[in-house]
Design a protein around this motif. Structure first.
Motif, PDB file in Angstrom:
ATOM      1  N   ALA A 122       0.894  -1.380   0.156  1.00  0.00           N
ATOM      2  CA  ALA A 122      -0.018   0.027  -0.053  1.00  0.00           C
ATOM      3  C   ALA A 122       0.709   1.282  -0.001  1.00  0.00           C
ATOM      4  O   ALA A 122       1.066   1.977   1.007  1.00  0.00           O
ATOM      5  N   ALA A 123       1.418   1.579  -1.001  1.00  0.00           N
ATOM      6  CA  ALA A 123       2.226   2.818  -1.322  1.00  0.00           C
ATOM      7  C   ALA A 123       2.090   3.324  -2.853  1.00  0.00           C
ATOM      8  O   ALA A 123       1.590   2.321  -3.574  1.00  0.00           O
ATOM      9  N   GLN A 124       2.561   4.369  -2.949  1.00  0.00           N
ATOM     10  CA  GLN A 124       2.447   4.863  -4.457  1.00  0.00           C
ATOM     11  C   GLN A 124       3.379   4.120  -5.220  1.00  0.00           C
ATOM     12  O   GLN A 124       4.535   4.032  -4.722  1.00  0.00           O
ATOM     13  N   PRO A 125       3.150   3.331  -6.182  1.00  0.00           N
ATOM     14  CA  PRO A 125       4.119   2.498  -6.871  1.00  0.00           C
ATOM     15  C   PRO A 125       5.364   3.248  -7.471  1.00  0.00           C
ATOM     16  O   PRO A 125       5.059   4.581  -7.714  1.00  0.00           O
ATOM     17  N   PRO A 126       6.397   2.726  -7.430  1.00  0.00           N
ATOM     18  CA  PRO A 126       6.743   1.475  -7.002  1.00  0.00           C
ATOM     19  C   PRO A 126       6.888   1.341  -5.519  1.00  0.00           C
ATOM     20  O   PRO A 126       7.425   2.204  -4.770  1.00  0.00           O
ATOM     21  N   ALA A 127       6.338   0.439  -4.835  1.00  0.00           N
ATOM     22  CA  ALA A 127       6.521   0.172  -3.383  1.00  0.00           C
ATOM     23  C   ALA A 127       7.761  -0.598  -3.445  1.00  0.00           C
ATOM     24  O   ALA A 127       8.295  -1.401  -4.150  1.00  0.00           O
ATOM     25  N   VAL A 128       8.690   0.006  -2.310  1.00  0.00           N
ATOM     26  CA  VAL A 128       9.907  -0.418  -2.212  1.00  0.00           C
ATOM     27  C   VAL A 128       9.859  -1.311  -1.021  1.00  0.00           C
ATOM     28  O   VAL A 128       9.412  -1.027   0.120  1.00  0.00           O
ATOM     29  N   ILE A 129      10.778  -2.440  -1.208  1.00  0.00           N
ATOM     30  CA  ILE A 129      10.753  -3.357  -0.147  1.00  0.00           C
ATOM     31  C   ILE A 129      12.701  -3.655   0.178  1.00  0.00           C
ATOM     32  O   ILE A 129      13.270  -3.873  -0.752  1.00  0.00           O
ATOM     33  N   LEU A 130      12.716  -3.276   1.386  1.00  0.00           N
ATOM     34  CA  LEU A 130      14.427  -3.278   1.665  1.00  0.00           C
ATOM     35  C   LEU A 130      14.547  -4.677   2.620  1.00  0.00           C
ATOM     36  O   LEU A 130      13.773  -5.082   3.597  1.00  0.00           O
ATOM     37  N   MET A 131      15.635  -5.209   2.112  1.00  0.00           N
ATOM     38  CA  MET A 131      15.907  -6.680   2.449  1.00  0.00           C
ATOM     39  C   MET A 131      17.082  -6.503   3.459  1.00  0.00           C
ATOM     40  O   MET A 131      18.169  -6.080   3.045  1.00  0.00           O
ATOM     41  N   ALA A 132      17.100  -6.955   5.019  1.00  0.00           N
ATOM     42  CA  ALA A 132      18.139  -6.669   5.645  1.00  0.00           C
ATOM     43  C   ALA A 132      18.658  -7.854   6.587  1.00  0.00           C
ATOM     44  O   ALA A 132      17.348  -9.065   6.481  1.00  0.00           O
ATOM     45  N   GLY A 133      19.744  -8.080   6.927  1.00  0.00           N
ATOM     46  CA  GLY A 133      19.980  -9.371   7.427  1.00  0.00           C
ATOM     47  C   GLY A 133      21.517  -9.696   7.748  1.00  0.00           C
ATOM     48  O   GLY A 133      22.300  -8.992   6.707  1.00  0.00           O
ATOM     49  N   LEU A 134      21.835 -10.555   8.385  1.00  0.00           N
ATOM     50  CA  LEU A 134      23.309 -11.188   8.282  1.00  0.00           C
ATOM     51  C   LEU A 134      23.807 -11.785   7.111  1.00  0.00           C
ATOM     52  O   LEU A 134      22.757 -12.179   6.242  1.00  0.00           O
ATOM     53  N   GLN A 135      24.960 -11.743   6.390  1.00  0.00           N
ATOM     54  CA  GLN A 135      25.408 -12.510   5.315  1.00  0.00           C
ATOM     55  C   GLN A 135      25.306 -14.036   5.513  1.00  0.00           C
ATOM     56  O   GLN A 135      25.374 -14.488   6.780  1.00  0.00           O
ATOM     57  N   GLY A 136      24.686 -14.620   4.502  1.00  0.00           N
ATOM     58  CA  GLY A 136      24.245 -16.139   4.728  1.00  0.00           C
ATOM     59  C   GLY A 136      23.028 -16.327   5.125  1.00  0.00           C
ATOM     60  O   GLY A 136      22.686 -17.465   5.274  1.00  0.00           O
TER      61      GLY A 136
END
Ligand code: GDP
Length: 296
Positions: A96-110
């Motif tokens: 639910a955002a003005q397109p493009p909806a941005v999705i950020l992926m975070a986390g440790l390596q691996g």
């Protein structure tokens, strides 16, 4: 939920017949079983302590209704508390955002970020009929950029190029601009892995978040990480306003206690589970089913 724990608790109930009220004395044995089951499932110790304390508070002094025995009540309290902690129902991706909806992926390596980025792209294409662009902000490992390119192709999504001499923020903004001009619905931004929590990289991802204002910030965490999941989750929660969790490698033989730890520490819903290395190995997370797995 007929878990091994439920059976053990039910057995203990038989030893305390005729009591109308749960007391501290008769609840101790049961709480020990609950504690053991959670520790065996690799739920982090502080999370286990909190959980058991909450169950104890709710159980003590509670009237036993009708024909219910004290132990049966406790089984109910455990199951209810587990469901409440894990989150009920199914939480899908918020677009639910003005397109493009941005999705950020975070986390440790691996942890499975790159793999999950592609799996999610495929999910959004097939289940939500979206036009999806991916980009890698991992300027430290050129191989990671190539890996995202390969898996994006497998997912049937489009990939936006980036090079190690660029700044992650500039890469993401260029991809966002491209996504806008070419009418993409979703932009998935993969980020640099961290081997351990590292302040420089945390600042980098914070800056990235501020620049692209994602509608979803997903914390990708390896279910096999067990006890360590708590520290990682806490660090990412402090750095970023997490909106969801993806628990990967649930096809391994862990009982998935990390789910409870990460959920309690971050307060964010677990949205997906990774269940294989393959591109279609992503499932919408089912909290109730997973609660059964944790209880063993
Ligand atoms: P990243 O460093 O966080 O981007 O992690 P990758 O996406 O490169 O994944 C690391 C490894 O974990 C790779 O070998 C993946 O194939 C594997 N992997 C990722 N998700 C899953 C999963 O759900 N199940 C299994 N069995 N392996 C996974």
């Amino acid at each position: 939920m007929a878990s091994a724990l439920t059976e053990k608790l039910t057995r203990l109930v038989k030893e305390m017949r005729g009591q109308a009220r749960i007391t501290e004395a008769n609840v101790q044995d049961m709480l020990r079983e609950v504690r053991m089951a959670l520790l065996e499932a690799d739920v982090a110790l502080p999370v286990v302590r909190d959980f058991v304390a909450r169950v104890k508070d709710k159980a003590l002094g509670q009237e036993v209704m009708g024909s219910l025995k004290p132990g049966q009540t406790l089984v109910g309290i455990v199951n209810k508390e587990l469901a409440a902690t894990m989150g009920e129902g199914v939480a899908d991706i918020n677009l639910a955002a003005q397109p493009p909806a941005v999705i950020l992926m975070a986390g440790l390596q691996g942890a499975g970020k790159t793999t999950t980025t592609a799996k999610l792209a495929k999910h959004l294409i097939e289940k939500r009929k979206k036009k999806v662009l991916t980009v890698s902000g991992d300027v430290y490992r050129p191989a990671a950029i190539e890996q995202l390119k390969t898996v994006t192709k497998q997912a049937g999504a489009e990939w936006f190029p980036s090079t190690p001499d660029q700044k992650p923020r500039d890469i993401a903004l260029a991809a966002l601009d491209h996504a806008r001009r070419h009418y993409f619905d979703v932009l998935l931004v993969d980020t640099a892995g961290r081997l351990a929590v590292d302040e420089v990289l945390m600042q980098e991802i914070r800056d990235l978040h501020a620049a692209i204002k994602p509608v979803e910030t997903l914390f990708v965490v390896d279910a096999m990480q067990g006890q360590d999941a708590v520290n990682t989750a806490r660090a990412f929660k402090e750095a970023l306003p997490l909106t969801g969790i993806v628990l990967t490698k649930l096809d391994g033989d862990s009982r998935g206690g990390a789910a409870l730890s990460v959920r309690q520490i971050t307060g964010a819903p677990i949205k997906f589970a990774g269940v294989s290395e393959k591109i279609d190995g992503l499932e919408v997370f089912d909290a109730e089913r997973h609660a059964g797995r944790i209880l063993g």
